[in-house]
Write a protein that holds these residues in place. Structure first.
Motif, PDB file in Angstrom:
ATOM      1  N   GLU A 101      10.441 -54.219  -2.374  1.00 53.62           N
ATOM      2  CA  GLU A 101       9.310 -53.572  -1.696  1.00 53.62           C
ATOM      3  C   GLU A 101       8.706 -54.553  -0.701  1.00 53.62           C
ATOM      4  N   ALA A 102       8.810 -54.182   0.580  1.00 52.85           N
ATOM      5  CA  ALA A 102       8.437 -55.107   1.654  1.00 52.85           C
ATOM      6  C   ALA A 102       6.989 -55.573   1.548  1.00 52.85           C
ATOM      7  N   LYS A 103       6.106 -54.652   1.193  1.00 51.67           N
ATOM      8  CA  LYS A 103       4.689 -54.993   1.154  1.00 51.67           C
ATOM      9  C   LYS A 103       4.418 -56.045   0.075  1.00 51.67           C
ATOM     10  N   MET A 104       4.944 -55.771  -1.116  1.00 53.07           N
ATOM     11  CA  MET A 104       4.778 -56.695  -2.234  1.00 53.07           C
ATOM     12  C   MET A 104       5.437 -58.038  -1.920  1.00 53.07           C
ATOM     13  N   ALA A 105       6.642 -57.968  -1.354  1.00 55.88           N
ATOM     14  CA  ALA A 105       7.388 -59.187  -1.039  1.00 55.88           C
ATOM     15  C   ALA A 105       6.613 -60.065  -0.048  1.00 55.88           C
ATOM     16  N   GLY A 106       6.038 -59.399   0.974  1.00 54.92           N
ATOM     17  CA  GLY A 106       5.278 -60.131   1.984  1.00 54.92           C
ATOM     18  C   GLY A 106       4.051 -60.803   1.386  1.00 54.92           C
ATOM     19  N   LEU A 107       3.398 -60.073   0.493  1.00 52.53           N
ATOM     20  CA  LEU A 107       2.199 -60.585  -0.175  1.00 52.53           C
ATOM     21  C   LEU A 107       2.542 -61.840  -0.991  1.00 52.53           C
ATOM     22  N   LEU A 108       3.619 -61.744  -1.758  1.00 54.53           N
ATOM     23  CA  LEU A 108       4.041 -62.864  -2.599  1.00 54.53           C
ATOM     24  C   LEU A 108       4.407 -64.067  -1.731  1.00 54.53           C
ATOM     25  N   ARG A 109       5.152 -63.770  -0.664  1.00 57.97           N
ATOM     26  CA  ARG A 109       5.601 -64.858   0.206  1.00 57.97           C
ATOM     27  C   ARG A 109       4.398 -65.603   0.817  1.00 57.97           C
ATOM     28  N   ARG A 110       3.448 -64.816   1.344  1.00 53.92           N
ATOM     29  CA  ARG A 110       2.270 -65.442   1.968  1.00 53.92           C
ATOM     30  C   ARG A 110       1.513 -66.286   0.956  1.00 53.92           C
ATOM     31  N   GLY A 111       1.365 -65.739  -0.255  1.00 59.03           N
ATOM     32  CA  GLY A 111       0.624 -66.460  -1.301  1.00 59.03           C
ATOM     33  C   GLY A 111       1.260 -67.798  -1.628  1.00 59.03           C
ATOM     34  N   LEU A 112       2.569 -67.806  -1.775  1.00 57.26           N
ATOM     35  CA  LEU A 112       3.276 -69.039  -2.143  1.00 57.26           C
ATOM     36  C   LEU A 112       3.301 -70.034  -0.989  1.00 57.26           C
ATOM     37  N   VAL A 113       3.533 -69.517   0.216  1.00 58.43           N
ATOM     38  CA  VAL A 113       3.575 -70.398   1.389  1.00 58.43           C
ATOM     39  C   VAL A 113       2.232 -71.090   1.578  1.00 58.43           C
ATOM     40  N   ARG A 114       1.147 -70.341   1.320  1.00 61.25           N
ATOM     41  CA  ARG A 114      -0.195 -70.926   1.413  1.00 61.25           C
ATOM     42  C   ARG A 114      -0.370 -72.095   0.452  1.00 61.25           C
ATOM     43  N   GLU A 115       0.374 -72.064  -0.653  1.00 59.59           N
ATOM     44  CA  GLU A 115       0.310 -73.145  -1.645  1.00 59.59           C
ATOM     45  C   GLU A 115       1.205 -74.314  -1.256  1.00 59.59           C
ATOM     46  N   GLY A 116       1.847 -74.189  -0.104  1.00 60.50           N
ATOM     47  CA  GLY A 116       2.720 -75.269   0.349  1.00 60.50           C
ATOM     48  C   GLY A 116       4.115 -75.206  -0.260  1.00 60.50           C
ATOM     49  N   ILE A 117       4.475 -74.009  -0.775  1.00 63.31           N
ATOM     50  CA  ILE A 117       5.788 -73.845  -1.401  1.00 63.31           C
ATOM     51  C   ILE A 117       6.735 -73.155  -0.415  1.00 63.31           C
ATOM     52  N   ALA A 118       7.937 -73.690  -0.272  1.00 62.33           N
ATOM     53  CA  ALA A 118       8.942 -73.058   0.595  1.00 62.33           C
ATOM     54  C   ALA A 118       9.462 -71.813  -0.118  1.00 62.33           C
ATOM     55  N   VAL A 119       9.636 -70.738   0.619  1.00 61.21           N
ATOM     56  CA  VAL A 119      10.018 -69.464   0.009  1.00 61.21           C
ATOM     57  C   VAL A 119      11.258 -68.873   0.676  1.00 61.21           C
ATOM     58  N   ASP A 120      12.214 -68.437  -0.122  1.00 61.80           N
ATOM     59  CA  ASP A 120      13.313 -67.617   0.369  1.00 61.80           C
ATOM     60  C   ASP A 120      13.107 -66.235  -0.226  1.00 61.80           C
ATOM     61  N   LEU A 121      13.365 -65.218   0.572  1.00 64.19           N
ATOM     62  CA  LEU A 121      13.102 -63.854   0.143  1.00 64.19           C
ATOM     63  C   LEU A 121      14.366 -63.021   0.264  1.00 64.19           C
ATOM     64  N   VAL A 122      14.726 -62.321  -0.813  1.00 65.42           N
ATOM     65  CA  VAL A 122      15.850 -61.388  -0.734  1.00 65.42           C
ATOM     66  C   VAL A 122      15.423 -60.061  -1.355  1.00 65.42           C
TER      67      VAL A 122
END
Ligand code: CA
Length: 221
Positions: free
Chosen positions: A9-30
């Protein structure tokens, strides 16, 4: 720190990605399971956030296959379903943690952070070991032979790291099963033979000596 998010789900995925990136964590999304299996084989993630409901193979199956492939990254499973059977099935499949949707982003971040901390603790104090042609850096989860980096799957890496640490000495099959596959492993040790075979194909069959029925020894030059 690098985290893999498996969520269609694109919306959920985007939310999770933004949250983690804000914490300084590199994120890969599939967005689907097969892709997740490919990614997790290529990259050693510090944690995997895995949605249960995915197109194609579902989260349970992805989790099971990741563990079968020797991926040891902490897996945090997400689901919209709230039920004990799902929770048990998730943990049975090899997940470390479980979060029921809807959840607060702060809750997910707290869980991921706690798993990242655990991964970090396990790595701390591990210095690169150099023996003969081999160099193993546990903290970075990288290994080299004659200066060339080896492309190893997670369990192959663990296996090589153990053999290198004990180079010249025999490492018993039992010890390998205990340390690489953990003590609760009750299955056959055929998996071990398969991994030794795969490792030999990558580092040369002469590097590891089989002591039939006893164990293996990494030969010193
Ligand atoms: Ca989903």
């Amino acid at each position: 720190m690098r985290v893999l998010i498996v969520e269609d789900e694109a919306k959920m995925a985007g939310l999770l990605r933004r949250g983690l990136v804000r914490e300084g964590i590199a994120v890969d999304l599939v967005g689907e399971g097969e892709e997740a299996l490919w990614k997790a084989e290529a990259v050693s993630y510090d944690a995997i956030v895995l949605d249960l409901m995915l197109p194609g193979i579902d989260g349970f199956e992805v989790c099971r296959r990741l563990r079968d492939d020797g991926v040891i990254s902490p897996i945090l499973m997400l689901t919209a379903r709230d039920g004990v059977p799902d929770r048990v099935a998730g943990l049975d499949a090899g997940a470390d943690d479980y979060l029921v949707k809807p959840f607060r982003l702060s809750e997910l971040l707290a869980r991921v952070r706690s798993h990242l901390r655990r991964t970090g603790d396990a790595d701390r104090g591990d210095e690169a070991v150099e023996v003969g042609a081999f160099k193993v850096d546990r903290a970075a989860r990288r290994a080299w032979q004659d200066g060339a980096e080896l492309s190893l799957r997670p369990k192959e890496f663990e296996l090589l790291a153990l053999l290198v640490a004990q180079a010249g000495r025999v490492v018993t099959r039992q010890r390998i099963m205990d340390e690489v596959w953990q003590t609760e492993w009750m299955g056959s040790t055929k998996t071990l033979d398969t991994h030794i075979l795969a490792l030999r194909q990558k580092i040369g069959s002469d590097a590891i000596t089989t002591l039939r029925g006893v164990g293996y020894r990494l030969e010193l030059p």
